[in-house]
Scaffold this motif. Structure first.
Motif, PDB file in Angstrom:
ATOM      1  N   PRO A   1       0.867  -1.297  -0.057  1.00 32.29           N
ATOM      2  CA  PRO A   1       0.290  -0.014  -0.087  1.00 32.29           C
ATOM      3  C   PRO A   1       0.932   1.325   0.013  1.00 32.29           C
ATOM      4  O   PRO A   1       0.283   2.358  -0.398  1.00 32.29           O
ATOM      5  N   CYS A   2       2.042   1.230   0.492  1.00 31.66           N
ATOM      6  CA  CYS A   2       2.733   2.573   0.709  1.00 31.66           C
ATOM      7  C   CYS A   2       3.737   2.704  -0.664  1.00 31.66           C
ATOM      8  O   CYS A   2       4.548   3.716  -0.665  1.00 31.66           O
ATOM      9  N   SER A   3       3.610   1.762  -1.408  1.00 40.21           N
ATOM     10  CA  SER A   3       4.745   1.985  -2.838  1.00 40.21           C
ATOM     11  C   SER A   3       4.547   2.953  -3.639  1.00 40.21           C
ATOM     12  O   SER A   3       5.430   3.730  -4.203  1.00 40.21           O
ATOM     13  N   GLY A   4       3.280   3.598  -3.590  1.00 41.71           N
ATOM     14  CA  GLY A   4       2.643   4.622  -4.526  1.00 41.71           C
ATOM     15  C   GLY A   4       2.875   5.871  -3.913  1.00 41.71           C
ATOM     16  O   GLY A   4       2.429   6.789  -4.454  1.00 41.71           O
ATOM     17  N   HIS A   5       3.165   5.930  -2.618  1.00 43.39           N
ATOM     18  CA  HIS A   5       3.191   7.216  -1.835  1.00 43.39           C
ATOM     19  C   HIS A   5       4.653   7.316  -1.369  1.00 43.39           C
ATOM     20  O   HIS A   5       5.144   6.824  -0.484  1.00 43.39           O
TER      21      HIS A   5
ATOM     22  N   SER B   1       2.275 -12.111  -5.278  1.00 41.02           N
ATOM     23  CA  SER B   1       0.958 -12.272  -4.993  1.00 41.02           C
ATOM     24  C   SER B   1      -0.018 -10.924  -5.446  1.00 41.02           C
ATOM     25  O   SER B   1      -1.036 -11.036  -6.034  1.00 41.02           O
ATOM     26  N   ALA B   2       0.435  -9.959  -4.759  1.00 42.11           N
ATOM     27  CA  ALA B   2      -0.014  -8.503  -5.254  1.00 42.11           C
ATOM     28  C   ALA B   2       0.029  -8.319  -6.944  1.00 42.11           C
ATOM     29  O   ALA B   2      -1.143  -7.986  -7.420  1.00 42.11           O
ATOM     30  N   GLU B   3       0.718  -8.739  -7.309  1.00 44.26           N
ATOM     31  CA  GLU B   3       0.890  -8.464  -8.811  1.00 44.26           C
ATOM     32  C   GLU B   3      -0.046  -9.289  -9.721  1.00 44.26           C
ATOM     33  O   GLU B   3      -0.792  -9.050 -10.843  1.00 44.26           O
ATOM     34  N   MET B   4      -0.286 -10.539  -8.982  1.00 44.98           N
ATOM     35  CA  MET B   4      -1.193 -11.557  -9.635  1.00 44.98           C
ATOM     36  C   MET B   4      -2.547 -10.887  -9.479  1.00 44.98           C
ATOM     37  O   MET B   4      -3.163 -11.262 -10.273  1.00 44.98           O
ATOM     38  N   SER B   5      -2.850 -10.342  -8.461  1.00 46.38           N
ATOM     39  CA  SER B   5      -4.036 -10.165  -8.141  1.00 46.38           C
ATOM     40  C   SER B   5      -4.274  -8.948  -9.198  1.00 46.38           C
ATOM     41  O   SER B   5      -5.448  -8.597  -9.691  1.00 46.38           O
ATOM     42  N   VAL B   6      -3.415  -8.278  -9.207  1.00 42.33           N
ATOM     43  CA  VAL B   6      -3.705  -7.020 -10.092  1.00 42.33           C
ATOM     44  C   VAL B   6      -3.975  -7.355 -11.707  1.00 42.33           C
ATOM     45  O   VAL B   6      -4.940  -6.924 -12.446  1.00 42.33           O
ATOM     46  N   GLY B   7      -3.036  -8.367 -11.943  1.00 38.02           N
ATOM     47  CA  GLY B   7      -3.091  -8.977 -13.607  1.00 38.02           C
ATOM     48  C   GLY B   7      -4.665  -9.702 -13.538  1.00 38.02           C
ATOM     49  O   GLY B   7      -5.353  -9.577 -14.650  1.00 38.02           O
ATOM     50  N   GLN B   8      -4.869 -10.316 -12.656  1.00 39.14           N
ATOM     51  CA  GLN B   8      -6.236 -10.831 -12.692  1.00 39.14           C
ATOM     52  C   GLN B   8      -7.561 -10.023 -12.784  1.00 39.14           C
ATOM     53  O   GLN B   8      -8.604 -10.246 -13.384  1.00 39.14           O
ATOM     54  N   GLY B   9      -7.481  -8.934 -12.080  1.00 32.53           N
ATOM     55  CA  GLY B   9      -8.501  -8.186 -11.893  1.00 32.53           C
ATOM     56  C   GLY B   9      -8.524  -6.908 -12.699  1.00 32.53           C
ATOM     57  O   GLY B   9      -9.299  -6.144 -12.580  1.00 32.53           O
ATOM     58  N   ASN B  10      -7.359  -6.782 -13.347  1.00 32.48           N
ATOM     59  CA  ASN B  10      -7.210  -5.664 -14.459  1.00 32.48           C
ATOM     60  C   ASN B  10      -7.034  -4.326 -13.663  1.00 32.48           C
ATOM     61  O   ASN B  10      -7.643  -3.239 -14.189  1.00 32.48           O
ATOM     62  N   GLN B  11      -6.835  -4.455 -12.432  1.00 29.30           N
ATOM     63  CA  GLN B  11      -6.924  -3.288 -11.367  1.00 29.30           C
ATOM     64  C   GLN B  11      -5.509  -2.940 -10.942  1.00 29.30           C
ATOM     65  O   GLN B  11      -4.437  -3.905 -10.809  1.00 29.30           O
TER      66      GLN B  11
ATOM     67  N   SER C   1       5.137  -0.714 -11.178  1.00 27.56           N
ATOM     68  CA  SER C   1       6.415  -0.119 -11.306  1.00 27.56           C
ATOM     69  C   SER C   1       6.855   0.466  -9.763  1.00 27.56           C
ATOM     70  O   SER C   1       7.910   0.484  -9.470  1.00 27.56           O
ATOM     71  N   CYS C   2       6.048   1.298  -9.227  1.00 24.06           N
ATOM     72  CA  CYS C   2       6.216   1.805  -7.767  1.00 24.06           C
ATOM     73  C   CYS C   2       6.633   0.661  -7.196  1.00 24.06           C
ATOM     74  O   CYS C   2       7.558   0.652  -6.228  1.00 24.06           O
ATOM     75  N   LEU C   3       5.830  -0.241  -6.868  1.00 22.03           N
ATOM     76  CA  LEU C   3       5.849  -1.511  -6.068  1.00 22.03           C
ATOM     77  C   LEU C   3       7.266  -1.930  -6.353  1.00 22.03           C
ATOM     78  O   LEU C   3       7.803  -1.993  -5.305  1.00 22.03           O
ATOM     79  N   ARG C   4       7.555  -2.395  -7.611  1.00 19.66           N
ATOM     80  CA  ARG C   4       9.013  -3.042  -7.914  1.00 19.66           C
ATOM     81  C   ARG C   4      10.013  -2.383  -7.600  1.00 19.66           C
ATOM     82  O   ARG C   4      11.157  -2.618  -6.875  1.00 19.66           O
ATOM     83  N   GLN C   5       9.943  -0.991  -7.548  1.00 21.17           N
ATOM     84  CA  GLN C   5      11.181   0.063  -7.417  1.00 21.17           C
ATOM     85  C   GLN C   5      11.278   0.023  -5.795  1.00 21.17           C
ATOM     86  O   GLN C   5      12.274   0.125  -5.507  1.00 21.17           O
ATOM     87  N   LEU C   6      10.245   0.183  -5.235  1.00 20.88           N
ATOM     88  CA  LEU C   6      10.258   0.201  -3.502  1.00 20.88           C
ATOM     89  C   LEU C   6      11.063  -1.074  -3.315  1.00 20.88           C
ATOM     90  O   LEU C   6      11.862  -1.073  -2.316  1.00 20.88           O
TER      91      LEU C   6
ATOM     92  N   PRO D   1       7.114   3.885 -22.715  1.00 17.21           N
ATOM     93  CA  PRO D   1       7.557   3.573 -21.054  1.00 17.21           C
ATOM     94  C   PRO D   1       7.478   4.897 -20.233  1.00 17.21           C
ATOM     95  O   PRO D   1       8.171   5.963 -20.786  1.00 17.21           O
ATOM     96  N   ASP D   2       6.829   5.202 -19.179  1.00 20.42           N
ATOM     97  CA  ASP D   2       6.839   6.214 -18.582  1.00 20.42           C
ATOM     98  C   ASP D   2       8.070   6.264 -17.551  1.00 20.42           C
ATOM     99  O   ASP D   2       8.901   5.283 -17.666  1.00 20.42           O
ATOM    100  N   LYS D   3       8.139   7.519 -16.776  1.00 19.24           N
ATOM    101  CA  LYS D   3       9.443   7.396 -15.917  1.00 19.24           C
ATOM    102  C   LYS D   3       9.368   6.357 -14.655  1.00 19.24           C
ATOM    103  O   LYS D   3      10.386   6.193 -14.463  1.00 19.24           O
ATOM    104  N   ALA D   4       8.204   6.144 -14.229  1.00 17.38           N
ATOM    105  CA  ALA D   4       8.131   4.962 -13.172  1.00 17.38           C
ATOM    106  C   ALA D   4       8.760   3.906 -13.597  1.00 17.38           C
ATOM    107  O   ALA D   4       9.560   3.205 -12.911  1.00 17.38           O
ATOM    108  N   LEU D   5       8.309   3.523 -14.889  1.00 12.51           N
ATOM    109  CA  LEU D   5       8.741   2.097 -15.452  1.00 12.51           C
ATOM    110  C   LEU D   5      10.231   1.858 -15.790  1.00 12.51           C
ATOM    111  O   LEU D   5      10.953   1.080 -15.380  1.00 12.51           O
ATOM    112  N   ILE D   6      10.906   3.096 -16.343  1.00  8.41           N
ATOM    113  CA  ILE D   6      12.392   3.469 -16.357  1.00  8.41           C
ATOM    114  C   ILE D   6      13.038   3.207 -15.203  1.00  8.41           C
ATOM    115  O   ILE D   6      13.919   2.526 -15.146  1.00  8.41           O
ATOM    116  N   GLU D   7      12.471   3.917 -14.104  1.00 12.53           N
ATOM    117  CA  GLU D   7      13.355   3.972 -13.026  1.00 12.53           C
ATOM    118  C   GLU D   7      13.252   2.532 -12.197  1.00 12.53           C
ATOM    119  O   GLU D   7      14.297   2.191 -11.662  1.00 12.53           O
TER     120      GLU D   7
END
Length: 1634
Positions: free
Chosen positions: A80-84, A119-129, A217-222, A269-275
């Motif tokens: 939950p904190c990766s995007g903040h 696990s979080a990425e899997m849920s994102v992929g399945q729910g397209n959210q 991207s933010c989650l992976r970067q963190l 690709p946006d800045k977050a993805l490149i980082e």
């Protein structure tokens, strides 16, 4: 087993501290006010966190549990904190703070974190959210997000991809849902689903995708930042491995929009993805940095990361990929042979390596698919398989190499068994979808293209007025085979052929050969389906008809011209009958021409009808009689012809109603041509005509022998001439197949015993078309006629055909072992059957020949289990055969070694024999060690005889004395003990007392006939033991040895010739097996000297005719049954013999007698035996193989006189010996080594006749002018080429029946070269030295030969398949004048022009030819090669020149070892490059077992003191390691050797002249990692490949002696689970860490 066990998640949830810790984090994250704070609205300062946590920590006693709860909460906060950004920064600060007080266990925290993220990425992929960000409105007071303990281990989300070495390369991505799919409305994002604009599907997808990917991207970067913090500490190897796998996953799947094509088009690709990418790369670089070596860089090489799709335009990622490519290329070089693209099967040897990817059971060996070529993978590994073959790009080097192999196969005709193992049914003919085959390396497209290439070659030869009809016939047999088995898509083939011949080159198709070729296959079921039911049938038919060419200049008297003239008519008639819808395309003129065939046939019948009995009159010419009737195809059937068919023959004994016989032997060419034409249009009438020919002479009753009282009448066909090969060869293959079936019906089910002519014609038919007509007789006949083998006559006939006619055919087909198993069943069934001696002895003799014909180790039982079903004789023959195979040819495969020991145990379990020391000393060491420990039971046998002697003699006195009562025979048979029966013949010998007349022959014969064959064999072996023992006893009593031997021979003659009571072949085998007794071989020589035997052999040879039975045109003479086989075998038999004879039974025995005489140093006697029986040995079906094997088996132990005698067994007129060899052997001083010119021309002969030609076509679909080099050896010889090629063999392609032994012309040429080398009366040292000297200087010699010193005029030539030379290698370091001086002693005049190649191509092919030749020679030559090669390498001037700098030396070594074909083109080849290329060519053709000695070359190179020499050693041995993947002990030995020489250079105590950094051998380190994984897998590295613990232990022990910096790079190749990622992730080592 998880090395980091984690506590129960439920315990964390219920822990009393959890709520307090959550509140503390919420306070600092700004998501909840601090209850106890004094009016503070903002979160406290970060520096206060550790104090607050310390107060909370003091409230709980169990600090371990508190730490685990804290880790769990931290992990739950990451998502939950990766995007903040501020909250993410605080989490990083909190982690560092907690780490500073030891409150983070990174080895449990990081894997759990990665699992949670997955696990979080899997849920994102399945729910397209997108993943949730933390907000005050979305967090519950009790805990914010679920604990990470509910998330599975990360391996759950990794899909194993066998195409990628790591399981995580194609991991967690999943198909995105469309906007129309129902999606769970879970509030995982600050942007609610109701807030998203629903104006259209595209905008919905774009918004969802953007939110999702930014969040990920933010989650992976963190996560990467957290990992980078953790990497400051020493983690466990398993943690590093898990981090590495996840980073690779994220990099490979960096672009989640690959399945959203519409979105991806407008996306950048946006800045977050490149980082995020950069963060992943930071982690990767930290993991693989050499200073720490947390993960070996090799893991990146096998990851497949460099092949990711849609690579972003990012310099950092590109830098990594570039480095992976660079190091992978260097590593792959060590796996590949020099001249890798030239390595191609020669078909000069029967061996094709299987390269299986896993150990296989004995049962599966027979079903292996052989891989004639391998395609190098990106990692350098040799790969094969249907999927791989399908991925080969048309026009690539690999494609050309595959076509080169197939074209060579089409020219050299390897066995159908080879074709079946490497080919697949074309996709259009596969009835059901099936998985790809792991063994196939050729696609149907490749086969189609190569087939068309061969047609073009033959057309060009035909157009150049060269008579290549024989080549067309051989090719049509293979073409029919390929088409019938569905290996070529017929419709596609016709399409491509028309493009090539009609539209591509209007001038090449001038004759009807293509029409004739298609007429051969038009009755094949797949072809008929294409012409009747395929949607493109009309177009295909039109194209087929367009191949017709009207040849106005054809010779009307030439049979081939007549066939080609009428073949279009035949084809039109066939198509007319197939499909009414295609008749509009037919040529009416050709249809009308078809009436000429009917008219020809009608006139012949009409002429016969008007003739009178005994008179043949015909206005059209002399007419041959025949039988007139109506055939099944509605035309008059006449067994005859007209128009000058020859003289009239009338048999008054059979022509009572106007019937006459046709003499096919005297047909003129026109009659033959018309009859060939008829075989394409009226097959059944033609077949009836042929069959009537064999019955036209009538039948006669077989008069039984005087000893038989039988009322059964046996009718036998009267003999007549067999059909000549010249007539049979032109029959359509369809007719040949039908004729073979009809002949089988007459042979095996007819009421009349067939004539020898019918049997002979049947075998000729099978020899003419070995691909199309071969059948495995026992299975084939059993299916057609289930009760066939229950008929004694049919069984005898099959056995005779196989033993005396088709043995080489079965070996060529690769069916020798299968036939051996079938015959063994017959032997096993008959050996205990009383009185059935003839069939048993014939089957046993056939089995002997089969065993001796095998060239690979084999299982004695097809099932591979249980005791052998062989007889004692066959057991002994098997051991001798194994000794010959292993010593002269080696054990080809590692898979053969495991069941070799089982096989020996099976044999020894039932065999009582012990081999003499004189025999054992010539056995290969592997077999000698297995046999040497056996207990000699001969003394026990003698003791048993002595115990039973009194009883046995008493019984035999009543039975065998001249006055013995005949009624006692039944008493003896019924009441004698089985154990005493084996002494019957021994007792008879003792009762003779030198006077055989004392014995009652009738009683003895009756008893022996009533015995089972097994009992008779036992009697023979026992009699020999007792007889030899008796001689020794009598000598002690003062008797003369000469008298004793004379009496022994007289006694044996009584059994063999006087009364024919025992089989001579078994008696001779029993005697030579007792060569431990000095008298046994003297008795053998005395028996072979007997005039009775000489006369029998002479009579056999006189009656049999020419050894080349297929050329015999006369009438065969059937031998009398009793005279042919003797009393013992013929006493109750009535079925006549065809080819069987007691003298012919000696064919497998005489060579074994010669072997045994040589083993006992009786070379003069061996010479005499060969001289006496040379006429008989001409009938040996495998005499060429016998000569080759005996020269190899006793190499270095044969006197020159005996060698010449052995060579004289061969028919020099049919063996392609070089002129210089014959001159040298006949010279006055042959002891001098031949000049280098002899060896050079010998190699050139192999290039011209054995090595697959390098075609000049540079692009697919354009053949180019290949006739000048592809068929250069057979049709375009210059007078100067006589020394290099066959001097006595006829030109042109050989049919199988012309080269039955060894099987193909390429085998014949190669093994003739082997025989030449083995026959030279000079030591192996001089021969190897001469060959190596030629190879070392080959390029400069050839350049001088063709162009003086001016270099090649045209470069490589347009058609070269050699790659372009790289720039590199300074002239100073290479100095062509010093390294490439030409070699003197070679007559270089026109040397290059004699080959048809450029000098650059020829130099590379000569190296291949030399390696191939040396690999066929015995190991004595191999040892000399290793010594000579290592000497030349060590003496290389640029290795010994101390003035050269290290960089210059490395440059020179690198340039020399990249690929000598490059250097050949630049005329800068080096001695070392040529030697290494020679060794690689040698290794690639060497059987598995002989690779054992390869380590000698490294031993001779030691001590290795420089990196340059270390690289040379690795370059030599590197390509061997893939071949050793299933030979674990040899792999370990080779790997240990490479590690030891690394210690020589980089050992703790070594002091190199110039310091060398560890990074300079990074490629060698990578290669060692790869080799270890390859061997662990047993083949190409897969996702699950792991090194074997034994190998890790070996590497670990060796690395202890290395310098610390080198040892550090190999730190993972050890069994310590605390330092090695391979050990830490290996199930066996984790479970048993000790």
């Amino acid at each position: 087993m998880d090395p980091n066990p984690r506590p129960s998640s439920r315990a964390y949830q219920l822990h009393p501290a959890r709520s307090s810790i959550v509140d503390l984090f919420n306070l600092y994250l700004g998501t909840q006010k601090r209850v106890t704070a004094l009016n503070r609205e903002l979160p406290p300062r970060n520096e206060q966190f550790l104090l607050d946590f310390g107060q909370l920590q003091s409230q709980f006693a169990d600090q371990d549990q508190l730490r685990s709860v804290t880790e769990s909460i931290l992990i739950s906060l990451v998502v939950p904190c990766s995007g903040h950004a501020p909250r993410a920064e605080f989490l990083l600060f909190a982690l560092r703070s907690l780490c500073s007080i030891g409150y983070i266990n990174w080895d449990t925290f990081l894997p759990s974190l990665l699992s949670s993220v997955s696990s979080a990425e899997m849920s994102v992929g399945q729910g397209n959210q997108a993943v949730t960000s933390v907000s005050s409105t979305s967090l519950s007071p009790s805990g914010m997000l679920p604990s990470s303990s509910t998330i599975h281990n990360s391996s759950t989300f990794q899909s194993s991809n066998p195409a990628s070495p790591l399981p995580s390369v194609h991991g967690i991505s999943s198909p995105a849902q469309s906007a129309t799919d129902p999606s769970p409305c879970v509030a995982l994002s600050p942007v609610k689903s109701s807030d998203i604009s629903c104006s259209g599907q595209q905008s919905t997808m774009r918004v969802n995708s953007t939110i999702r990917d930014n969040t990920v991207s933010c989650l992976r970067q963190l996560c990467c930042k957290i990992i980078l913090t953790g990497l400051d500490f020493n983690l466990k190897p398993v943690t590093y491995a898990e981090i590495f796998n996840h980073m690779l996953n994220w990099l490979v799947n960096w672009d989640q929009r690959q399945q959203e094509s519409d979105v991806a088009k407008s996306w950048r690709p946006d800045k977050a993805l490149i980082e995020c990418l950069h963060s992943c790369l930071d982690v990767i670089w930290l993991l693989v940095e050499e200073d720490k070596c947390r993960v070996p860089f090799y893991e990146l090489l096998r990851s497949g990361l460099q092949f990711i799709e849609n690579i972003p335009d990012d310099e950092a990622l590109f830098t990594l990929i570039l480095e992976i490519h660079r190091r992978r290329d260097m590593m792959a070089m060590h796996m590949q042979m020099l001249d890798q693209h030239l390595q191609c099967p020669t078909f000069g040897t029967h061996r094709f390596l299987s390269q299986t990817t896993s150990p296989i059971s004995g049962e599966a060996v027979a079903n292996l698919r052989y891989s004639p070529i391998m395609y190098p993978s990106v990692l350098g590994e040799p790969l094969h398989g249907e999927d791989l073959a399908n991925s080969i790009q048309r026009g690539s080097l690999d494609w050309e190499r595959a076509l080169r192999c197939i074209r060579h196969a089409l020219r050299t005709t390897p066995s159908p068994d080879w074709w079946k193992r490497v080919l697949l049914v074309a996709p259009c003919y596969r009835p059901h979808p099936q998985g790809p085959s792991a063994g196939a390396v050729f696609t149907s497209e490749m086969i189609c293209e190569a087939t068309i290439d061969r047609i073009v070659e033959l057309l060009k030869l035909t157009n150049s007025e060269i008579n290549c009809w024989q080549e067309w016939l051989v090719f049509s047999d293979i073409f029919f085979f390929l088409m019938k088995n569905g290996c070529i898509d017929f419709v596609d083939f016709v399409d491509k052929l028309i493009l090539r011949l009609i539209e591509g080159d209007n001038h090449i198709l001038r004759t009807n050969h293509v029409t004739w070729l298609l007429a051969q296959i038009i009755r094949v079921e797949l072809v008929m389906n294409a012409l009747t039911s395929d949607p493109r049938k009309m177009e295909t038919t039109r194209k087929i008809l367009s191949f017709h060419k009207e040849d106005r200049s054809s010779d009307p008297s030439n049979s081939q011209s007549i066939l080609l003239d009428f073949i279009s008519s035949c084809q039109n008639l066939r198509i007319w009958s197939l499909n009414t819808s295609t008749r509009e395309y037919l040529n009416n003129e050709q249809l009308q021409k078809g009436k000429q065939i009917d008219e020809w046939w009608r006139l012949a019948g009409k002429a016969l009808t008007g003739s009178s009995i005994g008179v043949a009159t015909c206005t059209s010419g002399a007419l041959l009689g025949g039988t007139t009737g109506v055939g099944s195809e509605g035309v008059a059937v006449v067994a005859g012809s007209f128009s000058g068919m020859g003289k009239t023959k009338v048999d008054s004994s059979t022509t009572t109603t106007g019937e006459r016989m046709m003499d096919y032997v005297t047909l003129d060419d026109r009659s033959i041509g018309m009859f060939w034409v008829m075989s394409y249009t009226m097959a059944q009438p033609a077949i009836d005509t042929v069959m009537n020919w064999f019955s036209s002479a009538g039948a006669a009753e077989l008069i039984p022998g005087s000893h038989l009282q039988s009322n059964e009448r046996v009718m036998v066909m009267k003999e007549i001439s067999p059909l000549p090969m010249s007539l049979l060869s032109g029959f359509s293959l369809h007719l040949c197949m039908k004729l073979a079936f009809q002949m089988e019906e007459s042979l095996f089910t007819g009421q009349v015993v067939p004539s020898i002519a019918l049997v002979e014609t049947y075998t000729r038919l099978l020899l003419i078309a070995p691909h199309s007509l071969f059948r495995s007789h026992f299975s084939h006949l059993s299916q057609r006629y289930p009760a066939i083998l229950s008929k004694p006559g049919a069984t005898l006939l099959v056995l005779e055909i196989l033993n005396y006619r088709l043995l080489p055919l079965y070996r060529y087909q690769g069916k020798g072992k299968t036939l051996m198993y079938d015959v063994t069943k017959i032997v096993s069934a008959l050996k205990g059957k009383r009185g059935d001696h003839r069939a048993f002895r014939l089957a046993e003799n056939l089995c002997m020949n089969l065993i001796l014909s095998l060239r690979d180790p084999f299982q004695v039982k097809k099932e591979g289990k249980g005791p052998t079903e062989f007889t004692e004789t066959l057991n002994r023959i098997t051991v001798i055969t194994l000794a010959i195979i292993i010593k002269t040819r080696g054990i080809a495969e590692a898979d053969h070694l495991p069941y070799l020991q089982t096989m020996l145990e099976q044999i020894m379990a039932t065999s009582q024999h012990t081999w003499s020391e004189k025999t054992l000393r010539y056995f290969p060491s592997l077999l000698r060690e297995a046999m040497s420990g056996r207990i000699d039971k001969k003394n026990l046998a003698i003791q048993a005889w002595q115990q039973a002697e009194t009883t046995v003699i008493a019984q035999c006195t009543n039975l065998l004395l001249s006055s013995g009562d005949s009624s006692y025979v039944m008493t003896y048979i019924s009441h004698s003990f089985p154990m005493h029966r084996q002494y019957l013949c021994a007792a008879a010998c003792m009762l003779m007392h030198g006077h055989p007349d004392n014995i009652n022959v009738a009683n003895l014969a009756r008893v022996l006939r009533d015995f089972s064959p097994e009992e008779v064999t036992s009697n023979i072996y026992t009699m020999v033991d007792v007889l030899l023992h008796h001689i020794h006893m009598e000598l002690q009593h003062g008797h003369s040895l000469q008298d004793l031997l004379s009496k022994a021979c007289a006694n044996l003659a009584f059994f063999i010739w006087t009364n024919e009571l025992l089989p001579l072949d078994i008696l001779l085998l029993a005697l030579i097996d007792r060569d431990d007794d000095s008298h046994a071989l003297r008795i053998v020589i005395s028996l072979l000297d007997k005039q009775e035997l000489q006369q029998r052999v002479k009579l056999f040879c006189m009656n049999r005719g020419s050894p080349e039975h297929w050329l015999y045109a006369g009438i065969f003479k059937r031998a009398d049954l009793q005279k042919a086989l003797g009393n013992h075998l013929s006493w109750k038999e009535r079925y006549p013999v065809f080819f069987d004879d007691a003298a012919a039974r000696l064919l497998p025995v005489i060579p074994l007698v010669v072997y045994r005489l040589i083993e006992n140093d009786a070379t003069d006697q061996a010479d005499r035996v060969l001289a006496m029986y040379s006429q008989l040995l001409a009938y040996h079906p495998l005499r060429f193989t016998f000569v080759r094997d005996i020269l190899a088996y006793f190499y270095g132990h044969l006197p020159g006189k005996l060698i010449v005698r052995i060579l004289n067994i061969l028919d020099f007129g049919k063996i392609p010996f070089s002129e210089s060899f014959l001159k040298h052997m006949s010279s006055s001083n042959p002891v001098i080594c031949p000049p280098l010119d002899y060896f050079a021309t010998l190699l050139l002969g192999l290039v011209n006749n054995v090595i697959p030609p390098i075609n000049t076509n540079s692009k697919s679909g354009s053949m180019g002018d290949t006739s000048n080099n592809t068929l250069r050896a057979t049709h375009n010889k210059t007078p100067a080429a006589s020394q290099s090629g066959p001097t006595n063999a006829s030109e042109g392609q050989k049919s199988f029946y012309q080269t039955q032994d060894p099987g193909t012309f390429t085998q014949l040429v190669l093994e003739t070269a082997v025989i030449e080398i083995l026959s030279l009366p000079v030591p192996a040292t001089q021969i190897v030295s001469s060959l190596v000297q030629i190879i070392v200087h080959i390029q400069s010699t050839l350049i001088q030969s063709s162009n003086g010193l001016h270099g090649p005029p045209n470069g490589v030539g347009q058609g070269s398949v050699l790659p372009t030379s790289p720039s590199g290698g300074s002239t100073d370091s290479l100095s062509a004048s010093r390294s490439s001086a030409s070699v003197s002693g070679i007559n270089t005049s026109n040397f290059v022009s004699r080959s048809g190649y450029t000098c650059q191509q020829l130099s590379c092919l000569l190296i291949q030819a030399c390696g191939l030749l040396l690999a066929q020679l015995p190991p004595d030559f191999h040892k000399q090669l290793y010594i000579e090669a290592s000497r030349l390498i060590k003496e290389s001037w640029w290795l010994t020149d101390g003035k050269r700098s290290l960089g210059e030396l490395d440059s020179a070594v690198g340039y020399a070892l990249l690929d000598p074909t490059w250097a050949a083109q630049d005329n800068t080849s080096t001695a070392i490059g040529n030697i290494v290329a020679l060794l690689h060519a040698f290794f690639s053709n060497l059987p598995q077992e002989w690779l054992e000695a390869t380590h000698l070359i490294i031993k001779h190179l030691r001590p290795v003191t420089s990196v340059a020499m270390l690289r040379i050693a690795f370059r030599i041995m590197g390509p061997l390691l893939p071949r050793l993947s299933n030979a674990h002990s040899l792999f370990n030995k080779t790997l240990s050797l490479l590690l030891n020489i690394m210690v020589d250079v980089f050992g703790r105590n070594s002091q190199p002249a110039t310091p060398v950094e560890a990074s300079e051998i990074a490629d060698l380190i990578d290669f060692l990692h790869h080799a270890v994984h390859y061997e662990g897998q047993g083949g190409p590295v897969q996702a699950s490949s792991k090194p074997r613990p034994e190998v890790l232990a070996l590497c670990g022990r060796a690395s202890e002696s290395l310098r610390p910096d080198i040892q550090h790079l190999l730190s993972h190749l050890k069994t310590d689970i605390n330092s090695s990622i391979y050990a830490a992730t290996h199930p066996k080592l984790v479970q048993n860490p000790s």
